[in-house]
Design a protein around this motif. Structure first.
Motif, mmCIF file in Angstrom:
data_model
loop_
_atom_site.group_PDB
_atom_site.id
_atom_site.type_symbol
_atom_site.label_atom_id
_atom_site.label_comp_id
_atom_site.label_asym_id
_atom_site.label_seq_id
_atom_site.Cartn_x
_atom_site.Cartn_y
_atom_site.Cartn_z
ATOM 1 N N SER A 1 0.832 -1.209 0.000
ATOM 2 C CA SER A 1 0.000 0.000 0.000
ATOM 3 C C SER A 1 0.863 1.254 0.000
ATOM 4 N N GLY B 1 -9.513 5.950 -3.720
ATOM 5 C CA GLY B 1 -8.770 4.821 -3.208
ATOM 6 C C GLY B 1 -7.578 5.132 -2.328
ATOM 7 N N GLU C 1 -7.432 5.980 0.736
ATOM 8 C CA GLU C 1 -7.567 5.514 2.115
ATOM 9 C C GLU C 1 -6.977 4.119 2.297
ATOM 10 N N ASN C 2 -7.412 3.175 1.472
ATOM 11 C CA ASN C 2 -6.937 1.797 1.599
ATOM 12 C C ASN C 2 -5.696 1.531 0.758
ATOM 13 N N GLU D 1 -5.334 0.111 -2.047
ATOM 14 C CA GLU D 1 -5.276 -1.185 -2.723
ATOM 15 C C GLU D 1 -5.527 -1.008 -4.220
ATOM 16 N N LYS E 1 -4.814 -7.340 -6.011
ATOM 17 C CA LYS E 1 -6.063 -6.711 -6.465
ATOM 18 C C LYS E 1 -6.086 -6.601 -7.986
#
Length: 124
Positions: free
Chosen positions: A53, A80, A82-83, A85, A103
């Motif tokens: 990440s 995207g 925040e995560n 991924e 992913k």
């Protein structure tokens, strides 16, 4: 007389984005040329992946920085962070997809646009 090669804006933006990805060692860099597809939402999708990440975020920041330095343009939309991924940077004419490796394999975005002309690039 020197003949100048003209490059349209979306191609230029895609090249800058690819450079930004290469600067942070993005993996499996692919440019999908969607310009000839009737259902396309953009001229190009740029797709890459990273192992963590942290690297996904670093690549996204690098792409934004490189495009801003060259064109003074910010993404119209991004998702995207925040995560981290799957980060999407949408510049209208190009959309950059930065995935964590697992992913990218799961979503298979290149398969969804299988009719697009594909160009692969090496990591720097």
């Amino acid at each position: 007389m020197v003949k100048k090669k003209t490059v349209n804006l979306s191609t230029y933006l895609s090249e800058i984005a690819i450079h930004g990805i290469q600067e942070k060692k993005g993996h499996d860099i692919v440019r999908l040329d969607l310009r000839e597809l009737n259902s396309s939402v953009s001229d190009y999708f740029i797709v890459c992946n990273a192992d963590s990440s942290t690297q996904v975020k670093a690549i996204a920041d690098s792409v934004e920085d490189e495009i801003y330095k060259q064109t003074k343009t910010n993404p119209w939309h991004k998702e995207g962070q925040e995560n981290a991924e799957w980060i999407i940077l949408d510049y209208f004419d190009i959309v950059v997809h930065i995935f964590k490796t697992e992913k990218r394999e799961f979503f298979g975005i290149e398969d969804l646009w299988g009719d697009a002309e594909t160009t692969t690039y090496k990591s720097a």
